[in-house]
Motif scaffolding. Structure first.
Motif, PDB file in Angstrom:
ATOM      1  N   GLU A   1      -2.574   0.031  -8.298  1.00  0.00           N
ATOM      2  CA  GLU A   1      -1.793   0.973  -7.484  1.00  0.00           C
ATOM      3  C   GLU A   1      -0.406   0.419  -7.184  1.00  0.00           C
ATOM      4  O   GLU A   1       0.588   1.127  -7.269  1.00  0.00           O
ATOM      5  CB  GLU A   1      -2.529   1.284  -6.181  1.00  0.00           C
ATOM      6  N   PHE A   2      -0.335  -0.854  -6.841  1.00  0.00           N
ATOM      7  CA  PHE A   2       0.956  -1.484  -6.578  1.00  0.00           C
ATOM      8  C   PHE A   2       1.829  -1.461  -7.834  1.00  0.00           C
ATOM      9  O   PHE A   2       3.008  -1.112  -7.768  1.00  0.00           O
ATOM     10  CB  PHE A   2       0.742  -2.933  -6.105  1.00  0.00           C
ATOM     11  N   ALA A   3       1.251  -1.797  -8.985  1.00  0.00           N
ATOM     12  CA  ALA A   3       2.012  -1.807 -10.234  1.00  0.00           C
ATOM     13  C   ALA A   3       2.516  -0.415 -10.593  1.00  0.00           C
ATOM     14  O   ALA A   3       3.659  -0.252 -11.030  1.00  0.00           O
ATOM     15  CB  ALA A   3       1.153  -2.370 -11.369  1.00  0.00           C
ATOM     16  N   ARG A   4       1.682   0.613 -10.400  1.00  0.00           N
ATOM     17  CA  ARG A   4       2.113   1.996 -10.677  1.00  0.00           C
ATOM     18  C   ARG A   4       3.253   2.404  -9.754  1.00  0.00           C
ATOM     19  O   ARG A   4       4.227   3.025 -10.178  1.00  0.00           O
ATOM     20  CB  ARG A   4       0.944   2.968 -10.527  1.00  0.00           C
ATOM     21  N   ALA A   5       3.136   2.060  -8.474  1.00  0.00           N
ATOM     22  CA  ALA A   5       4.185   2.398  -7.515  1.00  0.00           C
ATOM     23  C   ALA A   5       5.484   1.675  -7.862  1.00  0.00           C
ATOM     24  O   ALA A   5       6.568   2.256  -7.775  1.00  0.00           O
ATOM     25  CB  ALA A   5       3.735   2.053  -6.093  1.00  0.00           C
ATOM     26  N   PHE A   6       5.388   0.418  -8.275  1.00  0.00           N
ATOM     27  CA  PHE A   6       6.571  -0.327  -8.702  1.00  0.00           C
ATOM     28  C   PHE A   6       7.230   0.359  -9.894  1.00  0.00           C
ATOM     29  O   PHE A   6       8.439   0.573  -9.921  1.00  0.00           O
ATOM     30  CB  PHE A   6       6.213  -1.769  -9.063  1.00  0.00           C
TER      31      PHE A   6
END
Length: 105
Positions: A88-93
């Motif tokens: 989720e963090f990587a997608r948001a980044f």
């Protein structure tokens, strides 16, 4: 959405679902402040978007970071910002920094 102009970004993941985002720059002294500003912009985004989940993955954190700044020979400066996080963090980044649009990051 923001595009990073100085930092070069690489995204990878491991078998445990932890994503690593490396943002790197090696610049002359003239561009060093701009590289640091971009690294700070990424960190500001991470703290704003995921304010209560910072910490190592093995301790339940959703994201963590390491910032290295090194003076190199010949007046060059290296900035390395390493972020680790969940999918989720990587997608948001990727969405926030217009990274990996051609991939399904």
């Amino acid at each position: 959405m923001t595009t990073l102009a100085i930092l070069t970004v690489d995204l990878s993941d491991n078998d445990e679902g932890v994503f690593t985002i490396e943002a790197l720059a090696s610049t002359s002294a003239r561009h060093h402040a701009a590289a640091l500003a971009e690294a700070q912009q990424v960190l500001d985004w991470a703290w704003d978007a995921f304010p209560h989940t910072h910490g190592p993955a093995d301790e339940g954190g959703e994201w963590d970071h390491d910032l290295q700044v090194v003076d190199e020979d010949g007046g060059w400066h290296a900035v390395t910002l390493t972020l680790t996080g969940t999918a989720e963090f990587a997608r948001a980044f990727a969405q926030a920094f217009d990274f990996g649009r051609d991939d399904d990051a």
